[in-house]
Design a protein around this motif. Structure first.
Motif, mmCIF file in Angstrom:
data_model
loop_
_atom_site.group_PDB
_atom_site.id
_atom_site.type_symbol
_atom_site.label_atom_id
_atom_site.label_comp_id
_atom_site.label_asym_id
_atom_site.label_seq_id
_atom_site.Cartn_x
_atom_site.Cartn_y
_atom_site.Cartn_z
ATOM 1 N N LEU C 4 3.385 -4.090 -3.436
ATOM 2 C CA LEU C 4 2.479 -2.957 -3.221
ATOM 3 C C LEU C 4 1.290 -3.376 -2.361
ATOM 4 C CD1 LEU C 4 1.793 -0.050 -3.834
ATOM 5 C CD2 LEU C 4 0.637 -0.812 -5.896
ATOM 6 N N LEU C 5 0.716 -4.515 -2.721
ATOM 7 C CA LEU C 5 -0.451 -4.972 -1.959
ATOM 8 C C LEU C 5 -0.078 -5.224 -0.509
ATOM 9 C CD1 LEU C 5 -2.373 -7.431 -4.306
ATOM 10 C CD2 LEU C 5 -2.552 -4.977 -4.066
ATOM 11 N N LEU C 6 1.061 -5.917 -0.328
ATOM 12 C CA LEU C 6 1.471 -6.211 1.046
ATOM 13 C C LEU C 6 1.726 -4.927 1.826
ATOM 14 C CD1 LEU C 6 3.729 -9.347 0.653
ATOM 15 C CD2 LEU C 6 1.535 -9.163 1.815
ATOM 16 N N LEU C 7 2.346 -3.962 1.127
ATOM 17 C CA LEU C 7 2.613 -2.675 1.792
ATOM 18 C C LEU C 7 1.317 -2.003 2.215
ATOM 19 C CD1 LEU C 7 5.541 -0.988 -0.136
ATOM 20 C CD2 LEU C 7 5.455 -1.672 2.258
ATOM 21 N N LEU C 8 0.343 -2.001 1.283
ATOM 22 C CA LEU C 8 -0.926 -1.347 1.594
ATOM 23 C C LEU C 8 -1.579 -1.976 2.818
ATOM 24 C CD1 LEU C 8 -2.644 -0.631 -1.832
ATOM 25 C CD2 LEU C 8 -1.910 0.997 -0.117
ATOM 26 N N ILE C 9 -1.400 -3.292 2.939
ATOM 27 C CA ILE C 9 -2.012 -3.937 4.101
ATOM 28 C C ILE C 9 -1.184 -3.668 5.368
ATOM 29 C CG2 ILE C 9 -2.691 -6.151 5.099
ATOM 30 C CD1 ILE C 9 -3.073 -7.146 2.244
ATOM 31 N N LEU C 10 0.150 -3.789 5.225
ATOM 32 C CA LEU C 10 0.985 -3.787 6.427
ATOM 33 C C LEU C 10 1.302 -2.392 6.945
ATOM 34 C CD1 LEU C 10 3.331 -6.772 5.600
ATOM 35 C CD2 LEU C 10 1.379 -6.686 7.158
ATOM 36 N N VAL C 11 1.443 -1.414 6.040
ATOM 37 C CA VAL C 11 1.801 -0.062 6.504
ATOM 38 C C VAL C 11 0.777 0.503 7.489
ATOM 39 C CG1 VAL C 11 2.059 2.333 5.756
ATOM 40 C CG2 VAL C 11 3.320 0.536 4.602
ATOM 41 N N PRO C 12 -0.512 0.429 7.179
ATOM 42 C CA PRO C 12 -1.472 0.928 8.176
ATOM 43 C C PRO C 12 -1.380 0.175 9.502
ATOM 44 C CG PRO C 12 -2.550 0.654 6.073
ATOM 45 C CD PRO C 12 -1.199 0.035 5.936
ATOM 46 N N CYS C 40 -2.549 6.960 0.222
ATOM 47 C CA CYS C 40 -3.198 7.535 -0.972
ATOM 48 C C CYS C 40 -2.334 7.288 -2.191
ATOM 49 C CB CYS C 40 -3.417 9.031 -0.782
ATOM 50 S SG CYS C 40 -4.783 9.388 0.292
ATOM 51 N N CYS C 41 -1.041 7.572 -2.066
ATOM 52 C CA CYS C 41 -0.138 7.359 -3.203
ATOM 53 C C CYS C 41 -0.177 5.897 -3.619
ATOM 54 C CB CYS C 41 1.290 7.742 -2.836
ATOM 55 S SG CYS C 41 1.478 9.499 -2.614
ATOM 56 N N GLY C 42 -0.160 5.023 -2.628
ATOM 57 C CA GLY C 42 -0.181 3.597 -2.922
ATOM 58 C C GLY C 42 -1.400 3.207 -3.722
ATOM 59 N N THR C 43 -2.578 3.681 -3.276
ATOM 60 C CA THR C 43 -3.794 3.278 -3.985
ATOM 61 C C THR C 43 -3.846 3.893 -5.374
ATOM 62 O OG1 THR C 43 -4.921 5.033 -2.795
ATOM 63 C CG2 THR C 43 -5.263 2.803 -2.022
ATOM 64 N N VAL C 44 -3.355 5.131 -5.481
ATOM 65 C CA VAL C 44 -3.369 5.757 -6.812
ATOM 66 C C VAL C 44 -2.437 5.001 -7.748
ATOM 67 C CG1 VAL C 44 -2.786 7.834 -8.088
ATOM 68 C CG2 VAL C 44 -4.058 8.017 -5.966
ATOM 69 N N THR C 45 -1.281 4.562 -7.223
ATOM 70 C CA THR C 45 -0.375 3.744 -8.049
ATOM 71 C C THR C 45 -1.100 2.489 -8.506
ATOM 72 O OG1 THR C 45 1.235 4.412 -6.414
ATOM 73 C CG2 THR C 45 1.987 2.914 -8.123
ATOM 74 N N LEU C 46 -1.831 1.915 -7.582
ATOM 75 C CA LEU C 46 -2.574 0.697 -7.906
ATOM 76 C C LEU C 46 -3.547 0.944 -9.045
ATOM 77 C CD1 LEU C 46 -2.728 -2.136 -6.716
ATOM 78 C CD2 LEU C 46 -4.683 -1.393 -5.389
ATOM 79 N N VAL C 47 -4.157 2.134 -9.006
ATOM 80 C CA VAL C 47 -5.120 2.477 -10.054
ATOM 81 C C VAL C 47 -4.413 2.612 -11.389
ATOM 82 C CG1 VAL C 47 -6.664 4.283 -10.864
ATOM 83 C CG2 VAL C 47 -6.709 3.601 -8.477
ATOM 84 N N VAL C 48 -3.239 3.244 -11.352
ATOM 85 C CA VAL C 48 -2.536 3.521 -12.609
ATOM 86 C C VAL C 48 -1.972 2.242 -13.216
ATOM 87 C CG1 VAL C 48 -0.640 4.792 -13.639
ATOM 88 C CG2 VAL C 48 -2.014 5.842 -11.836
ATOM 89 N N LEU C 49 -1.477 1.353 -12.356
ATOM 90 C CA LEU C 49 -0.890 0.110 -12.863
ATOM 91 C C LEU C 49 -1.956 -0.703 -13.579
ATOM 92 C CD1 LEU C 49 1.332 -1.065 -9.885
ATOM 93 C CD2 LEU C 49 2.090 -0.251 -12.103
ATOM 94 N N PRO C 50 -1.552 -1.380 -14.648
ATOM 95 C CA PRO C 50 -2.523 -2.238 -15.339
ATOM 96 C C PRO C 50 -2.850 -3.443 -14.462
ATOM 97 C CG PRO C 50 -0.334 -2.535 -16.255
ATOM 98 C CD PRO C 50 -0.219 -1.441 -15.250
ATOM 99 N N ILE C 128 -11.148 -0.511 -7.170
ATOM 100 C CA ILE C 128 -12.115 0.538 -6.805
ATOM 101 C C ILE C 128 -12.284 0.600 -5.295
ATOM 102 C CG2 ILE C 128 -14.534 1.212 -6.930
ATOM 103 C CD1 ILE C 128 -14.571 -0.050 -9.713
ATOM 104 N N MET C 129 -12.467 -0.575 -4.701
ATOM 105 C CA MET C 129 -12.660 -0.609 -3.246
ATOM 106 C C MET C 129 -11.433 -0.055 -2.532
ATOM 107 S SD MET C 129 -15.657 -1.797 -2.489
ATOM 108 C CE MET C 129 -15.537 -2.308 -0.782
ATOM 109 N N ALA C 130 -10.253 -0.419 -3.043
ATOM 110 C CA ALA C 130 -9.026 0.052 -2.412
ATOM 111 C C ALA C 130 -8.930 1.567 -2.512
ATOM 112 C CB ALA C 130 -7.825 -0.607 -3.071
#
Lengths: 285, 300, 628
Positions: C4-12, C40-50, C128-130
């Protein structure tokens, strides 16, 4: 239960006490000018009359702001007398005042516009001192809660003499008294007509008046806080401070806005901040 | 209620006097007379004032100012003319630029004599004005309480004086916009109005026997021309005008269309009529100073 | 999680690369909307995940990574060198040579010996920053679609249409920001850091006017100075400790990490445009508004304070911390005062941004648990409300062709929707019970607990804040000359962004207890072992206040019943249906009102000159003190 008692008393007695204070103010001012002056109950007569007058507005929305000004001033005083956080009280007071100012802006008249700007300048002038007062009280009592501050055993004014004097100075501005009645004067003709209240008539003006009563009682309550350890002294001091404010009102001519800000900030720095500096140095030793 | 009696706030205006009466008026505030003991405050702001104290004769310059200030005072309000000039024009009466006392512009309730009027006389005038104020307030409150019982009736010739008085008050704002000479309703005499009854239909809004609104119209072949839909300023904004208009429209059951002609600078009225279903069809100059808008509404 | 993290960085990044080639407006719309939604979906998933603090090992061989990073570094350095030489800007050339030389030497000398257990990590603060970066940034990208179309077609036809580059850079920046937030490897962090600097440089110079070029260069050299400090910090820390990880640095004792931490604070201070570097942010306002909103108020400048807050545990209770706090305090006061004196909307917003970032820096400098808690709250609330304001100002600028506050008189009547949104944004900036005030309250409490004398900055600064916001609100509300309402106020993308952010301003306040207890408090707890909160009773009171404020719009149902409308008082000489009056000799005078700017009391040039001198002195003292 004891928490709620002052609140109930404030809500019920507040406007009556505030109106009487305003009546005394006019009476004492008249005596200082060797006039007889109006009856003590005059402010009540005025408000009663205003409530029955027609509502004139320039812009239809303007009176709602005044309504919320009144509500929030009551809320502010209520918070104070219910013993909650002093900073929160200040923020609520600011919110109330901003509503008033926005109402005057909405009225879209040159006079109320300048009145509103000057009211903002006044707010900017007194706000630092008011905040420093809260901070000073916190440093002595280790709590921002009004309830705890009032219950503190020592006479706060002894530890906070500078802050007390600075607070009285800020009160002059907050009461909109000469020499700081820039935004709207109680006295006859002036260059701004009635400044911030120019375009409010009838019920809206009555609400502003009542809001000031509530506000004055709350501010005198804050003066009391400095002497809370000795309640009788506290009441006497609040009344004395009010008398002093009236005296200054009658003795001084109005200042310009620049002098107002400079003066108020110099006082806040010298007396307020000086006091806090002294306290924290003492604390370190 | 005690309020009005005990807290008369005044606004003081000098129409064009020699300043004698002004000085005496302000002398009332000094320690010697101290009118504040009666609750009098010199507000200097029409929006806060109850009593309009005018000194001096009225000239062409001050006419519109007086009208404007009067307009901006909230009801109930009372006018006091202080001194000989304000009452009648005084020694300036014959001057080329003087149109007379205050009552040539707005209705005056109390006249204070004197040249210059003495402070005692002025105070007396204000006290009398307070009486008028209270009475007026009571009358208005009574009407205001029963505003939902307003009756909309056909008006008779005997109503003409009341209609004319109402017309005079209701068209004051127009006088400010167009100039008094250009507003026909303000120029109409009682005789002319009574003559109108012979060719026009009149309706009125009445509360407690007091007239607070009126409208008129006359049939003109297939169309009906409506005019002078007016409501007393104090009772405006409460739906009375709408009902009056409906009533006068119903008075012409057979016509195909309804027409109203108003001045083009009366924006509020224009908007109001458009909300009532009228559409502006044509704008044309009527006199050198005014342009009129013709509004039109089809009947189903 | 790692994916997920890699995707968030690489997709943009990938999206940015694609957008560079897209010239069709429709295709660009679809692509931007899709990527925004995905992020947006990615970051929201990040928020939901523990999430706890997690260190992610690299899946690729370490050596390759370091080679790749070196290559990117050299490429960027070469570009900057080219820019510097072309502009004949010796400072830029010197800075980039020093920095690149240092980094290359470092890579070859120490790069292979470094211990890096995990290149990426994520904790609550990073989440939060993400979230801010993803959601607020995404909203701005949507807004930018309509905004840039109008920008080129209506408002500024003279400027060359380089929209493909613009959108490509927006997304590259977004990717770099994600990288910056998640990076644990200090070298990576530095690369992403420099990448945002470069994006900012190109976007500020987007219009290619002389002013834009000049301001872009200024932004570049100031940020490069920060970059150099960053590089020195990395070299020093890695040589001493043998570790190249951010987490190790944070956990180090002040005796070991104080100088690197001080240098990183210096870098953070340049990035977040604190005095003496604040002039680059003011100059950056020449860029199109989405850039100002994204880079210069809600995300990139936040990276600076993010770093300072990360350093907070190291510098707490040290002289360095005190210096940082003083810089923050001074900048807050000076920024707030300067905001009073200017009537240009974006400049006011820029000053206010500088001032609010200064508060966060102040919190970081204090470094107590309470202060860091308040600082993180400030980041959240400021990002949302300030971004909303920037977007609204952008719309107004297009419709009214002015960004002067005086020209916004009567906006409530001309553009009611935008005006109301702006009012919400401004209320969000300084009034109870909205977010910024909650955080300012928290800051004040934190400061009073840590060192009461510093509160003097806050009390004076915040009273100035009150003045310039309230007078602006008033300007929007007054209607002196009723004019024609503007037709079609908002395009689709703009309204999504603006309404969304306004809703977010409200929601951030409504869910403040949740945000605090779920995200901010655990983070602070994790770092300090203790946390702070506002207390139950106070929250209830805030809720009550919120109810009163919400009642206000409801009261308008009774709008204007039973009142008589008259003209304003004009000494009895009103002219009909116009705020003017009949002057002497029958001349028509129009009544004109202007806000007070108090320029006789606060002199912008004087303030910034002395601010720069004082703060430069403080920063120098900070480095010296850390050295000793």
């Amino acid at each position: 239960m004891s928490h709620w008692l002052p609140l109930v008393i404030y809500l019920a007695i507040g406007p009556i006490a505030g109106g009487l204070l305003a009546g005394w103010d006019r009476r004492i001012s008249a005596r200082m000018q060797s006039r007889r002056g109006p009856p003590i109950l005059q402010p009540f007569y005025d408000v009663l009359k205003l409530c029955q007058k027609q509502n004139l507005v320039v812009r239809r929305g303007q009176n709602f702001y005044v309504l919320f000004f009144l509500l929030l001033v009551i809320f502010t005083g209520g918070l104070f007398f219910a013993g909650s956080d002093l900073l929160l009280v200040i923020f609520a007071l600011t919110l109330a005042a901003v509503f008033f100012v926005l109402g005057a802006y909405t009225a879209s008249s040159p006079y109320s516009f300048i009145g509103a700007e000057r009211e903002l300048i006044q707010m900017m002038a007194y706000e630092p001192m008011i905040l420093l007062t809260a901070i000073g009280m916190y440093m002595v009592t280790k709590s921002f809660s009004v309830h705890d501050i009032a219950a503190h055993g020592t006479l706060l004014v002894l530890a906070l003499p500078g802050i007390f004097l600075g607070f009285v100075y800020a009160l002059e501005i907050k009461f909109r008294k000469s020499p700081f009645d820039l935004s709207s004067s109680h006295h006859a003709h002036q260059e701004l007509v009635r400044g911030i209240t120019t375009e409010f008539s009838g019920r809206a003006l009555a609400m502003i008046e009542v809001a000031h009563w509530y506000e004055n009682v709350f501010l005198l309550g804050w003066v009391y806080l400095f002497f809370a350890a000795w309640p009788l002294l506290g009441v006497a001091a609040s009344l004395l401070v009010f008398g002093f404010v009236i005296f200054v009102d009658n003795v001084f001519a109005r200042l310009k806005w620049r002098a107002t800000i400079r003066g108020a900030w110099a006082v806040a720095l010298a007396l307020g901040f000086g006091n806090i500096l002294a306290l924290s140095l003492l604390h370190h030793w | 209620m005690a309020g009005f009696k005990k807290s008369p706030w005044i606004i003081h205006y000098d129409a064009s006097s020699c300043n004698g009466c002004d000085i005496e008026t302000l002398a009332c505030l000094t320690p010697l007379f101290d009118v504040e003991r009666l609750g009098v405050v010199n507000t200097g702001n029409p929006k806060h004032a109850d009593i309009f104290v005018v000194t001096g004769a009225v000239n062409e310059q001050s006419k519109s100012v007086i009208r404007n200030l009067y307009e901006q005072m909230p009801e109930p309000k009372v006018v006091v003319a202080v001194g000989a000039c304000a009452s009648t024009g005084g020694i300036f009466r014959q001057c080329y630029n003087i149109c007379g006392g205050v009552d040539c512009v707005i209705p005056v309730d109390v006249y204070v004599p004197g040249c210059a009027a003495r402070p005692e006389a002025i105070i007396d005038g204000v006290v009398r004005a307070v009486g008028v104020l209270e009475e007026r307030h009571r009358a208005m409150a009574q009407i205001g309480d029963r505003i939902d019982q307003t009756q909309y009736l056909r008006a008779e010739k005997s109503d003409a004086p009341q209609i004319l008085a109402l017309q005079y008050v209701a068209y004051q704002p127009d006088a400010q916009v167009y100039g008094e000479a250009n507003v026909p309703p303000l120029q109409q005499t009682l005789e002319e109005l009574e003559r109108d009854f012979e060719r026009m239909v009149f309706v009125k809004a009445e509360v407690n026997g007091r007239l607070i609104g009126s409208a008129r119209g006359c049939a003109n072949r297939q169309a009906a021309e409506l005019s002078r839909v007016m409501v007393h300023p104090y009772f405006q904004g409460r739906g009375i005008g709408h009902l009056l208009l409906t009533k006068i429209e119903l008075a012409f059951p057979g016509v195909q269309s309804l027409q109203i002609v108003i001045g083009n600078k009366s924006e509020q009225n224009l908007r109001w009529l458009q909300r009532q279903g009228y559409q502006a069809v044509q704008t044309e100059p009527s006199t050198p100073a005014t342009t009129t808008v013709h509004l039109h509404k089809e009947c189903k | 999680m790692l994916t997920l993290l890699l995707l968030l960085i690489l997709v943009p990044f990938a999206a940015g690369a694609c957008l560079l080639g897209v010239r069709s407006d429709l295709l660009r719309r679809i692509l931007v909307a899709a990527v925004t939604l995905a992020v947006c979906c990615g970051t929201v998933t990040l928020v939901v995940l523990p999430t706890g603090v997690k260190l992610m090992g690299p899946s690729l061989h370490h050596h390759w990574f370091s080679l790749a990073s070196l290559a990117i570094e050299i490429a960027m350095a070469l570009y900057v060198l080219y820019v510097g030489v072309r502009a004949r800007h010796p400072l830029i050339v010197a800075l980039i040579l020093a920095q690149a030389g240092l980094m290359i030497w470092f890579e070859f000398k120490l790069g292979s010996h470094l211990e890096v257990a995990g290149n990426l990590f994520v904790d609550k603060f990073a989440v939060i920053m993400a979230l801010i970066n993803g959601v607020v940034g995404g909203g701005i990208c949507l807004y930018a679609l309509d905004y840039m179309r109008q920008y080129h077609q209506g408002a500024h036809p003279e400027i060359a249409d380089r929209r493909p580059l613009f959108f490509a850079l927006l997304f590259v920046f977004m990717g770099a920001m994600f990288g910056l937030i998640f990076a644990n490897n200090l070298t990576w962090l530095m690369i992403f850091w420099e990448m945002t600097t470069l994006c900012s440089f190109v976007l500020i110079g987007y219009t290619q006017t002389d002013e834009a070029k000049r301001n872009a260069l200024r932004a570049l050299w100031m940020n490069l100075a920060g970059g150099l400090a960053f590089a020195v910090a990395i070299v020093l820390f890695c040589r001493h400790s043998g570790s190249g990880e951010l987490q190790t640095l944070i956990a180090s004792k002040p005796s070991l990490a104080l100088l690197p931490a001080a240098l990183l604070c210096f870098a953070g201070i340049t990035k977040s445009a604190q005095l003496p570097f604040s002039s680059w942010l003011l100059g950056a306002m020449v860029a199109p508004t989405p850039v100002s909103a994204l880079l210069h108020s809600s995300t990139m400048v936040k990276a600076g304070v993010y770093l300072v807050l990360r350093m907070a545990p190291v510098i707490a209770h040290t002289r360095v911390g005190l210096m940082v706090a003083l810089v923050g305090g001074l900048t807050f006061v000076i920024g707030s005062f300067a905001a009073i004196t200017t009537s240009e909307a974006k400049r006011v917003l820029a000053y206010s941004t500088v001032a609010n970032l200064a508060l966060i820096v102040l919190c970081g400098g204090l470094g107590t648990a309470e202060a860091v808690w308040a600082g993180v709250l400030l980041i959240i609330f400021h990002a949302v409300a300030k971004c909303l304001l920037f977007l609204c100002v952008g719309v107004v600028e297009h419709k009214l062709h002015s960004r002067d506050i005086e020209a916004m008189s009567g906006l409530i009547q001309k553009m009611p929707r935008v005006a109301v949104m702006m009012l919400i944004g401004m209320a969000g900036m300084f009034l109870a019970p909205f977010g910024m005030l909650i955080s300012k309250w928290a800051v004040l409490k934190a400061v009073v607990d840590a060192s009461p004398t510093l509160s003097v900055f806050i009390v004076f600064g915040s009273s100035a804040t009150l003045f310039f916001w309230a007078k602006w609100m008033g300007k929007l509300l007054e209607v002196f000359q009723p004019g024609e309402p503007v037709k079609s106020e908002l395009a689709l993308g703009e309204s999504i962004a603006i309404y969304g952010l306004a809703a977010a301003t409200f929601c951030a306040c409504l869910f403040f207890p949740l945000i605090s207890s779920r995200f901010v408090e655990p983070y602070v707890q994790g770092v300090y072992g203790q946390s702070a909160s506002l207390g139950q009773g106070n929250l209830i009171i805030m809720g009550l206040m919120m109810v009163i404020v919400l009642l206000f719009p409801i009261s308008f149902i009774h709008y204007g019943r039973g009142v008589k409308v008259v003209e304003p008082y004009m000494g009895g000489a009103n002219l009909p249906s116009n705020v003017g009056f009949l002057g002497s000799a029958g001349a028509t005078q129009s009544a004109v009102t202007h806000n007070y700017y108090l320029r006789a009391l606060f002199n912008e040039a004087w303030l910034s000159r002395w601010g720069v001198i004082f703060c430069a002195g403080l920063l120098a003292a900070m480095v010296v003190v850390a050295w000793l």
